[in-house]
Write a protein that holds these residues in place. Structure first.
Motif, PDB file in Angstrom:
ATOM      1  N   GLU A  76      -1.499  -9.241 -10.810  1.00 37.72           N
ATOM      2  CA  GLU A  76      -2.107  -8.002 -10.635  1.00 37.72           C
ATOM      3  C   GLU A  76      -2.698  -7.968  -9.368  1.00 37.72           C
ATOM      4  OE1 GLU A  76      -1.868  -5.384 -12.616  1.00 37.72           O
ATOM      5  OE2 GLU A  76      -0.809  -6.443 -14.217  1.00 37.72           O
ATOM      6  N   LEU A  77      -2.810  -9.166  -8.610  1.00 40.39           N
ATOM      7  CA  LEU A  77      -3.739  -9.114  -7.469  1.00 40.39           C
ATOM      8  C   LEU A  77      -2.922  -8.724  -6.215  1.00 40.39           C
ATOM      9  CD1 LEU A  77      -5.047 -12.899  -8.009  1.00 40.39           C
ATOM     10  CD2 LEU A  77      -6.398 -10.749  -8.175  1.00 40.39           C
ATOM     11  N   PRO A  78      -1.810  -8.538  -6.147  1.00 40.17           N
ATOM     12  CA  PRO A  78      -1.429  -7.691  -4.801  1.00 40.17           C
ATOM     13  C   PRO A  78      -1.640  -6.310  -4.841  1.00 40.17           C
ATOM     14  CG  PRO A  78       0.357  -9.219  -5.649  1.00 40.17           C
ATOM     15  CD  PRO A  78      -0.703  -9.416  -6.573  1.00 40.17           C
ATOM     16  N   ALA A  79      -1.518  -5.658  -6.110  1.00 35.13           N
ATOM     17  CA  ALA A  79      -1.837  -4.231  -6.181  1.00 35.13           C
ATOM     18  C   ALA A  79      -3.339  -4.218  -5.805  1.00 35.13           C
ATOM     19  CB  ALA A  79      -1.577  -3.795  -7.441  1.00 35.13           C
ATOM     20  N   LEU A  80      -4.439  -4.986  -6.231  1.00 35.13           N
ATOM     21  CA  LEU A  80      -5.769  -4.778  -5.960  1.00 35.13           C
ATOM     22  C   LEU A  80      -5.836  -5.104  -4.489  1.00 35.13           C
ATOM     23  CD1 LEU A  80      -8.495  -4.487  -7.031  1.00 35.13           C
ATOM     24  CD2 LEU A  80      -8.485  -7.053  -7.393  1.00 35.13           C
ATOM     25  N   ARG A  81      -5.417  -6.033  -3.850  1.00 34.08           N
ATOM     26  CA  ARG A  81      -5.507  -5.889  -2.288  1.00 34.08           C
ATOM     27  C   ARG A  81      -4.975  -5.036  -1.704  1.00 34.08           C
ATOM     28  NH1 ARG A  81      -3.253 -11.209  -3.607  1.00 34.08           N
ATOM     29  NH2 ARG A  81      -1.362 -10.742  -2.525  1.00 34.08           N
ATOM     30  N   GLU A  82      -3.743  -4.229  -1.979  1.00 33.29           N
ATOM     31  CA  GLU A  82      -3.162  -3.049  -1.247  1.00 33.29           C
ATOM     32  C   GLU A  82      -4.198  -1.738  -1.479  1.00 33.29           C
ATOM     33  OE1 GLU A  82      -0.580  -0.764   0.748  1.00 33.29           O
ATOM     34  OE2 GLU A  82      -0.442  -2.949   0.579  1.00 33.29           O
ATOM     35  N   ARG A  83      -4.574  -1.879  -2.792  1.00 35.72           N
ATOM     36  CA  ARG A  83      -5.440  -0.617  -3.024  1.00 35.72           C
ATOM     37  C   ARG A  83      -6.781  -0.455  -2.196  1.00 35.72           C
ATOM     38  NH1 ARG A  83      -7.680   2.089  -8.516  1.00 35.72           N
ATOM     39  NH2 ARG A  83      -8.835   3.778  -7.615  1.00 35.72           N
ATOM     40  N   LEU A  84      -7.540  -1.902  -2.075  1.00 34.56           N
ATOM     41  CA  LEU A  84      -8.614  -1.930  -1.429  1.00 34.56           C
ATOM     42  C   LEU A  84      -8.345  -2.256   0.008  1.00 34.56           C
ATOM     43  CD1 LEU A  84     -10.478  -4.103  -4.248  1.00 34.56           C
ATOM     44  CD2 LEU A  84     -10.901  -1.390  -3.475  1.00 34.56           C
ATOM     45  N   GLY A  85      -7.412  -2.326   0.274  1.00 36.97           N
ATOM     46  CA  GLY A  85      -7.019  -2.667   2.083  1.00 36.97           C
ATOM     47  C   GLY A  85      -7.621  -3.724   2.509  1.00 36.97           C
TER      48      GLY A  85
END
Length: 341
Positions: A76-85
């Motif tokens: 799940e972490l790549p999506a979290l990084r992408e969403r938060l920039g």
């Protein structure tokens, strides 16, 4: 994606809650408060985490359990990084693997500042990248460059391996950044390690970090404190000290006195500590760990503040991108902004 799944974030706190939902034992039946955000209300209503009462008996069982949780969280972490920039870099500081998280929109005021993050997981969980959600949220919401220490874990590496690694990273940061520009934060086990690192830094003659933020810190590895009893079965994350949590304390301590301040920092000398911001919740099993530490700091004359979230179980402030999470990491950003040069 409107929020981050519970399966993502819970592994990074002492509960390691990427556990499937569905209780082995139901918590005490309490109404979902109307005074929290809808997102937090959803977490409260979801019920307890099923594997809270897991009791691994061998090193192989501990590692297999930790690996299964880490694998689920890491997806799940790549999506979290992408969403938060937030970008991610890997490296090594002081001989310890680290992940570095610079926000894409790092403010000019924070260009020369850095935060060290020590993750949760009861000293047995959160290996590798899997424990980085809190660091990502701090970078993305709080707008600081965050260095995450991938410290060694029990059972292979009992006390003092974890805190030795944390101190090594801190020493490495001091080689390039003055202490007055360094802050340290973490949740649960990471909150305790934040306090212990400060004790160790002072004992070793190192300059102390400019400010620290221990979130719901595991300041007492023994079952001491009112909320271990009052919130037993109310906290739907940790549920009870007598589940896997007590086993993890013994596995990491490796026979050392659980009340040693280098394991339970609430028993340490906190005089002359840097400004401190602590966080907990009204349903948190570690509420007493947090308020006892806050009181001890205040009694020692340390400028220490405390945030207590309504209805929150252990560390739920970073189990979803909800208003409570935004408030928490925004407050941490302001706190470090005031106290770091």
């Amino acid at each position: 994606m409107k929020g981050i799944k519970v399966v993502l974030l819970a592994v990074f706190v002492a509960c390691a809650a990427v556990f499937p939902l569905g209780a082995q034992e139901a918590p005490r039946a309490l109404p979902v408060p109307e005074t929290v955000s809808p997102e937090l209300a959803h977490l409260i209503a979801a019920g307890p985490f099923a594997q809270w009462n897991t009791h691994p008996t061998t090193a192989a069982e501990w590692k297999a359990w930790a690996a299964s949780l880490a694998e689920a969280a890491s997806r799940e972490l790549p999506a979290l990084r992408e969403r938060l920039g937030v970008d991610m870099e890997q490296g090594d500081i002081g001989g310890v693997p680290v992940f570095i998280f610079p926000p894409k929109d790092l403010p000019e005021a924070n260009r020369d500042r850095i935060l060290l993050n020590l993750h949760g997981g009861g000293y047995v969980l959160g290996q590798g990248e899997s424990g980085t959600a809190e660091a990502i949220m701090m970078a993305g919401i709080g707008k600081f460059r965050v260095v995450y220490a991938d410290y060694r874990l029990a059972p292979d590496f009992p006390y003092p391996a974890a805190i030795d690694d944390a101190v090594s990273v801190y020493r490495g940061l001091l080689e390039t950044t003055p202490a007055e520009r360094i802050g340290v934060f973490g949740t649960s086990t990471g909150g305790a390690m934040t306090l212990i690192l400060t004790l160790r830094a002072r004992a070793e003659g190192l300059p102390l970090p400019a400010a620290i933020a221990p979130g719901t810190p595991w300041t007492d590895l023994t079952k001491t404190g009112d909320s271990y009893f009052v919130n037993e079965g109310v906290d739907n994350v940790l549920i009870s000290y007598d589940g896997w949590l007590s086993e993890a304390a013994r596995v990491y301590a490796g026979g050392h006195d659980l009340k040693d301040p280098m394991l339970s920092p609430v028993y340490g000398d906190v005089s002359n500590f840097p400004p401190t911001l602590l966080t907990s919740g009204t349903r948190d099993l570690f509420l007493s760990n947090t308020v006892r530490m806050h009181l001890k700091l205040r009694q020692a004359g340390v400028p220490a503040d405390l945030i207590v979230f309504e209805g929150l179980s252990h560390a739920q402030y970073h189990m979803a991108l909800m208003p409570e999470a935004t408030f928490h990491f925004t407050e941490l950003g302001r706190f470090f902004g005031r106290n770091l040069r």
